[in-house]
Motif scaffolding. Structure first.
Motif, PDB file in Angstrom:
ATOM      1  N   ASN A 303      64.406  99.733  32.649  1.00 52.42           N
ATOM      2  CA  ASN A 303      64.304  98.951  33.933  1.00 52.42           C
ATOM      3  C   ASN A 303      64.064  99.917  35.098  1.00 52.42           C
ATOM      4  O   ASN A 303      63.110  99.545  35.865  1.00 52.42           O
ATOM      5  CB  ASN A 303      65.341  98.178  34.173  1.00 52.42           C
ATOM      6  CG  ASN A 303      65.572  97.027  33.116  1.00 52.42           C
ATOM      7  OD1 ASN A 303      64.620  96.561  32.779  1.00 52.42           O
ATOM      8  ND2 ASN A 303      66.566  96.180  33.030  1.00 52.42           N
ATOM      9  N   LEU A 304      64.756 101.151  35.282  1.00 59.01           N
ATOM     10  CA  LEU A 304      64.435 101.819  36.373  1.00 59.01           C
ATOM     11  C   LEU A 304      63.168 102.603  36.161  1.00 59.01           C
ATOM     12  O   LEU A 304      62.696 102.601  37.240  1.00 59.01           O
ATOM     13  CB  LEU A 304      65.675 102.873  36.312  1.00 59.01           C
ATOM     14  CG  LEU A 304      65.687 103.938  37.352  1.00 59.01           C
ATOM     15  CD1 LEU A 304      65.799 103.380  38.946  1.00 59.01           C
ATOM     16  CD2 LEU A 304      66.829 105.229  37.220  1.00 59.01           C
ATOM     17  N   ARG A 305      62.929 102.847  35.148  1.00 61.22           N
ATOM     18  CA  ARG A 305      61.625 103.525  34.781  1.00 61.22           C
ATOM     19  C   ARG A 305      60.307 102.768  35.430  1.00 61.22           C
ATOM     20  O   ARG A 305      59.430 103.073  36.032  1.00 61.22           O
ATOM     21  CB  ARG A 305      61.345 104.012  33.542  1.00 61.22           C
ATOM     22  CG  ARG A 305      60.238 104.918  33.289  1.00 61.22           C
ATOM     23  CD  ARG A 305      59.809 104.861  31.554  1.00 61.22           C
ATOM     24  NE  ARG A 305      60.973 105.077  30.572  1.00 61.22           N
ATOM     25  CZ  ARG A 305      61.483 106.344  30.696  1.00 61.22           C
ATOM     26  NH1 ARG A 305      60.902 107.664  31.348  1.00 61.22           N
ATOM     27  NH2 ARG A 305      62.688 106.534  29.769  1.00 61.22           N
ATOM     28  N   ASN A 306      60.550 101.451  34.809  1.00 66.48           N
ATOM     29  CA  ASN A 306      59.304 100.507  35.274  1.00 66.48           C
ATOM     30  C   ASN A 306      59.471 100.254  36.888  1.00 66.48           C
ATOM     31  O   ASN A 306      58.537  99.823  37.277  1.00 66.48           O
ATOM     32  CB  ASN A 306      59.679  99.143  34.432  1.00 66.48           C
ATOM     33  CG  ASN A 306      59.204  99.591  33.177  1.00 66.48           C
ATOM     34  OD1 ASN A 306      58.226 100.038  32.793  1.00 66.48           O
ATOM     35  ND2 ASN A 306      60.102  99.108  31.991  1.00 66.48           N
ATOM     36  N   LEU A 307      60.588 100.182  37.513  1.00 63.11           N
ATOM     37  CA  LEU A 307      60.980  99.918  38.995  1.00 63.11           C
ATOM     38  C   LEU A 307      60.472 101.127  39.398  1.00 63.11           C
ATOM     39  O   LEU A 307      59.418 101.016  40.478  1.00 63.11           O
ATOM     40  CB  LEU A 307      62.390  99.964  39.180  1.00 63.11           C
ATOM     41  CG  LEU A 307      62.532  99.480  40.536  1.00 63.11           C
ATOM     42  CD1 LEU A 307      62.141  98.197  40.943  1.00 63.11           C
ATOM     43  CD2 LEU A 307      64.262  99.518  40.931  1.00 63.11           C
ATOM     44  N   LEU A 308      60.542 102.552  39.143  1.00 67.52           N
ATOM     45  CA  LEU A 308      59.791 103.541  39.830  1.00 67.52           C
ATOM     46  C   LEU A 308      58.431 103.647  39.726  1.00 67.52           C
ATOM     47  O   LEU A 308      57.758 104.182  40.533  1.00 67.52           O
ATOM     48  CB  LEU A 308      60.595 104.834  39.322  1.00 67.52           C
ATOM     49  CG  LEU A 308      62.040 104.886  39.614  1.00 67.52           C
ATOM     50  CD1 LEU A 308      62.511 106.489  38.619  1.00 67.52           C
ATOM     51  CD2 LEU A 308      62.329 105.391  40.949  1.00 67.52           C
ATOM     52  N   GLU A 451      70.951 106.928  45.000  1.00 70.19           N
ATOM     53  CA  GLU A 451      71.632 107.337  43.764  1.00 70.19           C
ATOM     54  C   GLU A 451      71.156 106.208  42.692  1.00 70.19           C
ATOM     55  O   GLU A 451      71.324 104.942  42.981  1.00 70.19           O
ATOM     56  CB  GLU A 451      73.079 107.247  44.015  1.00 70.19           C
ATOM     57  CG  GLU A 451      74.074 107.662  42.941  1.00 70.19           C
ATOM     58  CD  GLU A 451      75.562 107.570  43.103  1.00 70.19           C
ATOM     59  OE1 GLU A 451      76.061 108.194  42.257  1.00 70.19           O
ATOM     60  OE2 GLU A 451      75.789 106.872  43.951  1.00 70.19           O
ATOM     61  N   PRO A 452      70.396 106.729  41.416  1.00 68.50           N
ATOM     62  CA  PRO A 452      69.772 105.818  40.574  1.00 68.50           C
ATOM     63  C   PRO A 452      70.753 104.770  40.079  1.00 68.50           C
ATOM     64  O   PRO A 452      70.218 103.548  40.105  1.00 68.50           O
ATOM     65  CB  PRO A 452      69.547 106.622  39.515  1.00 68.50           C
ATOM     66  CG  PRO A 452      69.339 108.179  40.026  1.00 68.50           C
ATOM     67  CD  PRO A 452      70.292 108.237  41.017  1.00 68.50           C
ATOM     68  N   LYS A 453      72.200 104.916  39.985  1.00 69.90           N
ATOM     69  CA  LYS A 453      72.929 103.882  39.533  1.00 69.90           C
ATOM     70  C   LYS A 453      73.397 102.812  40.427  1.00 69.90           C
ATOM     71  O   LYS A 453      73.654 101.601  40.323  1.00 69.90           O
ATOM     72  CB  LYS A 453      74.414 104.441  39.006  1.00 69.90           C
ATOM     73  CG  LYS A 453      75.326 104.937  39.924  1.00 69.90           C
ATOM     74  CD  LYS A 453      76.551 105.375  39.191  1.00 69.90           C
ATOM     75  CE  LYS A 453      77.537 105.940  40.245  1.00 69.90           C
ATOM     76  NZ  LYS A 453      78.748 106.371  39.550  1.00 69.90           N
ATOM     77  N   ALA A 454      72.723 103.240  41.779  1.00 70.39           N
ATOM     78  CA  ALA A 454      72.704 101.948  42.841  1.00 70.39           C
ATOM     79  C   ALA A 454      71.812 101.130  42.823  1.00 70.39           C
ATOM     80  O   ALA A 454      71.749  99.985  43.446  1.00 70.39           O
ATOM     81  CB  ALA A 454      73.129 102.787  44.225  1.00 70.39           C
ATOM     82  N   VAL A 455      70.733 101.305  42.024  1.00 70.31           N
ATOM     83  CA  VAL A 455      69.536 100.404  41.980  1.00 70.31           C
ATOM     84  C   VAL A 455      69.860  99.383  41.078  1.00 70.31           C
ATOM     85  O   VAL A 455      69.824  99.560  39.803  1.00 70.31           O
ATOM     86  CB  VAL A 455      68.334 101.318  41.594  1.00 70.31           C
ATOM     87  CG1 VAL A 455      67.161 100.238  41.459  1.00 70.31           C
ATOM     88  CG2 VAL A 455      68.074 102.367  42.459  1.00 70.31           C
ATOM     89  N   GLY A 456      70.312  98.243  41.232  1.00 73.47           N
ATOM     90  CA  GLY A 456      70.763  97.259  40.114  1.00 73.47           C
ATOM     91  C   GLY A 456      69.723  96.639  39.533  1.00 73.47           C
ATOM     92  O   GLY A 456      69.556  95.378  39.432  1.00 73.47           O
ATOM     93  N   VAL A 457      69.661  97.447  38.371  1.00 75.98           N
ATOM     94  CA  VAL A 457      68.401  96.646  37.430  1.00 75.98           C
ATOM     95  C   VAL A 457      68.870  96.929  36.135  1.00 75.98           C
ATOM     96  O   VAL A 457      68.242  97.036  35.014  1.00 75.98           O
ATOM     97  CB  VAL A 457      67.197  97.399  37.477  1.00 75.98           C
ATOM     98  CG1 VAL A 457      66.444  97.014  38.740  1.00 75.98           C
ATOM     99  CG2 VAL A 457      67.368  98.869  37.344  1.00 75.98           C
ATOM    100  N   GLY A 458      70.301  96.670  35.843  1.00 71.76           N
ATOM    101  CA  GLY A 458      70.869  96.767  34.492  1.00 71.76           C
ATOM    102  C   GLY A 458      71.869  95.859  34.163  1.00 71.76           C
ATOM    103  O   GLY A 458      71.796  94.793  34.831  1.00 71.76           O
ATOM    104  N   GLN A 459      72.665  96.228  33.024  1.00 67.42           N
ATOM    105  CA  GLN A 459      73.462  94.988  33.003  1.00 67.42           C
ATOM    106  C   GLN A 459      75.043  95.882  32.460  1.00 67.42           C
ATOM    107  O   GLN A 459      74.954  96.985  31.747  1.00 67.42           O
ATOM    108  CB  GLN A 459      73.403  94.069  31.738  1.00 67.42           C
ATOM    109  CG  GLN A 459      73.129  94.910  30.399  1.00 67.42           C
ATOM    110  CD  GLN A 459      72.586  93.758  29.514  1.00 67.42           C
ATOM    111  OE1 GLN A 459      71.905  94.154  28.403  1.00 67.42           O
ATOM    112  NE2 GLN A 459      73.333  92.697  29.307  1.00 67.42           N
TER     113      GLN A 459
END
Length: 717
Positions: A303-308, A451-459
């Motif tokens: 999800n992060l990869r696609n967001l970036l 900080e990558p983990k602050a980007v809420g795109v996971g579960q």
């Protein structure tokens, strides 16, 4: 383990050639980075990508640690003078750490246990005698072990049984058998411990729940773990012991009957219930958790990869709107380069509602600046702000559109040192509005500041190993930044420090020199940056672009080591470096085949192809292949939705059980995994990715709970 054997093992696991593994490990040992190897050493690796190279690196590191542990275990057993050639061979042949630990377990120095106490009382010979399963009476034989410490025959028998119970529990082959039986036949059970702790009934499904271990899915494991951690649930593993007891009997009991059998049967039952079952349960739960964590981290990473990698909205003036109720909506205008121009705050919503004043302020900004798009953060008051903006745009003379932007982590950025350095005179919430606007213009450049983990795109990202999560997400950010490349004259130090080989210090030095001496005009100037040595230059320079450089090749992804090849290709095509990226260049170079140029210049075909691609399209951005954000000018309400209605939406999050799609109402709609397409779907990521623009149909609407169920399967006409 010899290097050749190690490489063969890694190759087999990752389904690649041993030679590729060997080359990658050699390149890594020479100090090359993963992005550099993936981009500029394709000939050597056979075009392995970043993920494959990282997998090789991780497996190599694991095997190195495994070998160190083997050496340590062999030494520790040898010091006890109990190391046999067969045992040493078993340890050295092991390919997983669990096997090594199983073999070491019987020799491990233990803390005080029932067995160690019994051994200290001299009962070990009695335990060994019981295992011979003699025809002699154990009660009679036990009499010779009566001492001041062992008062009765029953004490002697109990002590001997305790020694054997531990011995049985430490037997490697038995442990492995029981593991397999547990995985095959075991179930995970959850019961409610304290429902009062579960105020919103989040864990209600697990109050009385059971599922086979071999079927339980990762996100349920993480949910159970969280419920257990919050003391709402009790979680345990249950397996019928019949098969296990049989396996242990087959291992320890001789076919002939013996008076000792009745005691050994008790030992088997005790060994499993008291020692093996809890130990194996811990192992199985740990493995279930590890698998679940890996899956959750994988989903977050994808999800992060696609967001970036969402495409930038280039050349657009943007008004960022950070929505809120009490404190008002913050507005920030940035020009087409991301430069901050203007700020304001409006109160269109209660409790300080001033809708007319808010409308006039917004219209003034739309008249003052050529704003193309309004970027609205998707946080609190987002949908109310969207409705307000849609109404104002009906009165605006401009042709401005709006879009909802994922604002996760904006508040983290706004309070960060990076934000304070950028905008020292602004308030935290004002910086958020700027960040939201810039996220639309260039998601990658803005999101790397957070900080990558602050980007809420996971579960369940807060329920996994934070060390593993950070490592995985950092790799995703590094990969994305290097795939895109950066303009060294505009990139922030936050962006530069993710470039292959560059440290935070070197990135800051580049920005400092740029601000003191002006724009860079040649890649070679970067050699003079403090702390940027020859190796760092080699690793980083291909990913650093200078768009208006004296040498146009400096503005491409071609590495300086291939400049001679690039010039030779241009020369045979009758072109100059000034013509790269033109239609003439594309036509002239297309007359030659890659194989022909490869043979002429004695360079691998993969390298020739990459150089040609860059000569034809030097400013190619991999993000251009992704769909542009969905722009809107009107708003949709929950009551407008009808079952079967066709809509366009943006995928905001992908999880194990489906995808959440923004269709413009208050809550994102869920497309369950079963509704993503006709037929079986192994995982939602196989069908959709974050940022995708998808066609959906309304499946169910629950206005009371504010929930919308969607389907991507078109209704039968």
């Amino acid at each position: 383990m010899e290097r050749v054997t190690m490489n063969k093992l890694i190759a087999q696991e990752l389904n690649i050639k041993p030679q590729q593994v060997n080359q990658v490990i050699e390149l890594l040992e020479e100090g090359n980075t993963v992005p550099f190897i993936a981009r500029y050493r394709k000939e050597v690796t056979g075009s392995l990508d970043e993920v494959q190279i990282k997998n090789i690196e991780d497996r190599h590191h694991y095997i190195q640690q495994l070998e160190q542990r083997k050496e340590e275990v062999v030494r520790l057993i040898d010091e006890q003078q109990k190391l046999t050639p067969e045992l040493e061979k078993s340890i050295r042949d092991a390919t997983v750490l669990k096997k090594v630990e199983d073999l070491y377990r019987p020799y491990k120095q233990k803390r005080k246990t029932k067995a160690t106490v019994a051994k200290a009382k001299g009962l070990e010979p009695f335990a060994e005698w019981l295992l011979t399963q003699s025809n002699e009476s154990p009660i009679k034989y036990a009499e010779q072990f009566i001492t001041e410490e062992v008062v009765t025959v029953e004490d002697a028998l109990q002590g001997a049984c305790d020694i054997l119970a531990e011995q049985f529990a430490d037997e490697p082959t038995i442990r492995e058998q029981i593991r397999k039986i547990t995985w095959q036949d075991g179930v995970i059970r959850t019961t409610v411990k304290d429902a009062t702790q579960d105020e919103k009934s989040v864990f209600e499904i697990y109050y009385n729940y059971e599922e086979p271990l071999k079927k339980v899915v990762p996100h349920r494991i993480l949910a159970m773990n969280r419920g257990e951690k919050e003391e709402i649930l009790k979680v345990g593993i249950h397996v019928e012991p019949v098969k296990i007891h049989t396996a242990m009997r087959n291992k320890w009991l001789k076919p002939k009957t013996s008076p000792a059998h009745v005691y050994l049967e008790e030992v088997i039952a005790d060994s499993y219930k008291r020692l093996l079952a809890p130990s194996i349960e811990r192992e199985v739960r740990s493995e279930l958790t590890e698998r679940a964590e890996n899956q959750a981290i994988h989903i977050f990473s994808e999800n992060l990869r696609n967001l970036l990698l969402q495409p930038p909205m280039k050349g657009k003036y943007v008004l960022g709107l950070d929505p809120a109720y009490r404190t008002g909506c913050k507005l920030a205008v940035v020009d087409d380069t991301g430069k901050f121009l203007d700020l304001s705050v409006i109160y269109p919503h209660p409790p300080k509602a001033k809708p007319e004043e808010a409308k006039n302020t917004l219209l003034q900004l739309l008249n003052k600046y050529p704003i193309d798009i309004i970027a609205i953060g998707n946080g609190t008051a987002s949908r109310e702000s969207e409705a307000f903006v849609a109404e104002v745009l009906k009165e605006a003379s401009s042709n401005t559109a709006y879009v909802i932007v994922n604002e996760a982590g904006a508040s983290v950025y706004s309070a960060s040192e990076v934000a304070r350095d950028e905008f020292p005179d602004l308030q935290v919430e004002q910086r958020s509005a700027i960040s939201i606007a810039r996220r639309l213009q260039d998601p990658l450049a803005e999101l790397v500041k957070i900080e990558p983990k602050a980007v809420g795109v996971g579960q369940y990202q807060h329920d996994v190993s934070q060390k593993k999560l950070v490592s995985s997400l950092d790799f995703v950010v590094e990969t994305a930044v290097n795939q895109v490349g950066v303009d060294v004259n505009t990139a922030s130090s936050s962006l530069l420090q993710h470039i292959s080989g560059l440290s935070k210090t070197v990135a800051e030095n580049i920005v400092r020199v740029r601000s003191e001496q002006g724009k860079f005009t040649a890649r070679t100037q970067l050699k003079k940056i403090p702390r940027l040595g020859a190796k760092t230059y080699e690793q980083a320079i291909g990913f650093l672009r200078i768009s208006d450089a004296k040498n146009p090749l400096d503005g491409t992804g071609i590495h300086p080591e291939s400049y001679a090849l690039a010039k030779s290709i241009l020369e045979v095509a009758g072109l100059t470096v000034k013509q790269i990226g033109t239609k003439e260049a594309e036509e002239a170079i297309s007359h030659f085949t890659i194989a022909e140029l490869s043979e002429r210049f004695n360079v691998g075909e993969i390298t020739v192809k990459d150089v040609i691609d860059m000569l034809m399209k030097p400013s190619r951005d991999p993000r251009d292949a992704f769909p542009q954000p969905l722009l809107k000018q009107d708003v949709l309400k929950m009551e407008d939705l009808k079952v079967g209605m066709e809509l366009q939406g943006t995928v905001r999050n992908v999880v194990d059980f489906g995808a959440f799609v923004d269709i413009g109402v208050k809550q994102d709609g869920l497309v369950h995994i079963s509704k993503l397409k006709k037929g079986f779907v192994k995982h939602p990521l196989d069908v959709v990715a974050l940022g995708d623009i998808v066609t959906v149909y309304v499946d169910q609407v629950d206005e009371k709970k504010g929930r919308v169920s969607l389907t991507m399967i078109a209704p039968e006409k």
